[in-house]
Scaffold this motif. Structure first.
Motif, short mmCIF file in Angstrom:
data_model
loop_
_atom_site.label_atom_id
_atom_site.label_comp_id
_atom_site.label_asym_id
_atom_site.label_seq_id
_atom_site.Cartn_x
_atom_site.Cartn_y
_atom_site.Cartn_z
N UNK A 91 0.84 -1.21 0.00
CA UNK A 91 0.00 0.00 0.00
C UNK A 91 0.87 1.26 0.00
N UNK A 92 1.96 1.23 0.75
CA UNK A 92 2.87 2.37 0.79
C UNK A 92 3.47 2.63 -0.58
N UNK A 93 3.88 1.56 -1.26
CA UNK A 93 4.45 1.72 -2.60
C UNK A 93 3.41 2.13 -3.62
N UNK A 139 8.62 3.98 -5.87
CA UNK A 139 10.00 4.44 -5.93
C UNK A 139 10.54 4.88 -4.59
N UNK A 140 9.85 4.53 -3.51
CA UNK A 140 10.28 4.92 -2.17
C UNK A 140 11.54 4.17 -1.75
N UNK A 182 12.31 1.06 -4.16
CA UNK A 182 11.40 -0.04 -4.52
C UNK A 182 10.30 0.49 -5.44
N UNK A 183 10.07 -0.24 -6.52
CA UNK A 183 9.07 0.12 -7.52
C UNK A 183 8.12 -1.06 -7.70
N UNK A 190 7.75 -6.37 -6.71
CA UNK A 190 8.51 -5.13 -6.69
C UNK A 190 9.84 -5.34 -7.41
N UNK A 191 10.38 -4.23 -7.86
CA UNK A 191 11.72 -4.22 -8.44
C UNK A 191 12.54 -3.26 -7.58
#
Length: 171
Positions: free
Chosen positions: A56-58, A63-64, A107-108, A93-94
């Protein structure tokens, strides 16, 4: 002992000294809401509540950095690190080097991660609709205002604690 899927999730025994506590009521509601969401039979890392918080944050801030995710979710840094690695291995995620600081990773969400997030949002909306059934719009607004104040109080107390700890570490 395996939980019977047809029964209510385990409810802790009522304690007289806590029975009129609104924060305990919020914990009970949260626990029941999580149980309702788990009915979706989510597999892998997404079966963990922390992973759903990271996702949810991402979704809100793609990109955080790990530090930003820790601050947003209030999870511990090692927990976020492990969750991100597992989410990466499951294709959600990547992780890439931060162009501003190569020591950090950003993280993306992948397309698959966005798909999982979309499904989670739908399940949460379904659970919320059930939970708020029978409440008027005015009741919902009042409830949200009161809960927002409670949350802000807790966030402020965490921030103060973190500030004190940082000052102590510098001394």
């Amino acid at each position: 002992m395996k939980r019977n899927e047809n029964k209510m999730p385990f409810s802790p025994p009522l304690r007289k000294e806590l029975s009129e506590n609104p924060v305990k009521m919020c914990h009970d509601i949260s626990r029941l809401s999580h149980a309702k969401i788990r009915e979706a039979n989510i597999d892998g890392i997404m079966s963990q509540h922390g992973a759903r918080l990271v996702l949810a944050s991402l979704a809100a801030n793609d990109g955080s950095t790990q530090r930003a995710i820790v601050e947003a979710t209030h999870l511990r840094p090692p927990t976020v690190s492990v969750l991100l690695r597992r989410m990466e291995s499951e294709g959600m995620v990547e992780l890439r080097e931060n162009p501003k600081d190569r020591r950090e990773l950003c993280a993306y969400l992948t397309d698959y991660g966005r798909e999982i997030d979309s499904k989670a949002v739908e399940k949460i909306k379904e659970s919320d609709a059930i939970a708020l059934e029978g409440l008027s719009e005015s009741d919902r607004e009042t409830l949200m205002a009161l809960l927002a104040r409670v949350r802000e109080n807790l966030i402020a107390s965490l921030s103060q604690k973190d500030c004190r700890r940082e000052r102590e570490e510098k001394e």
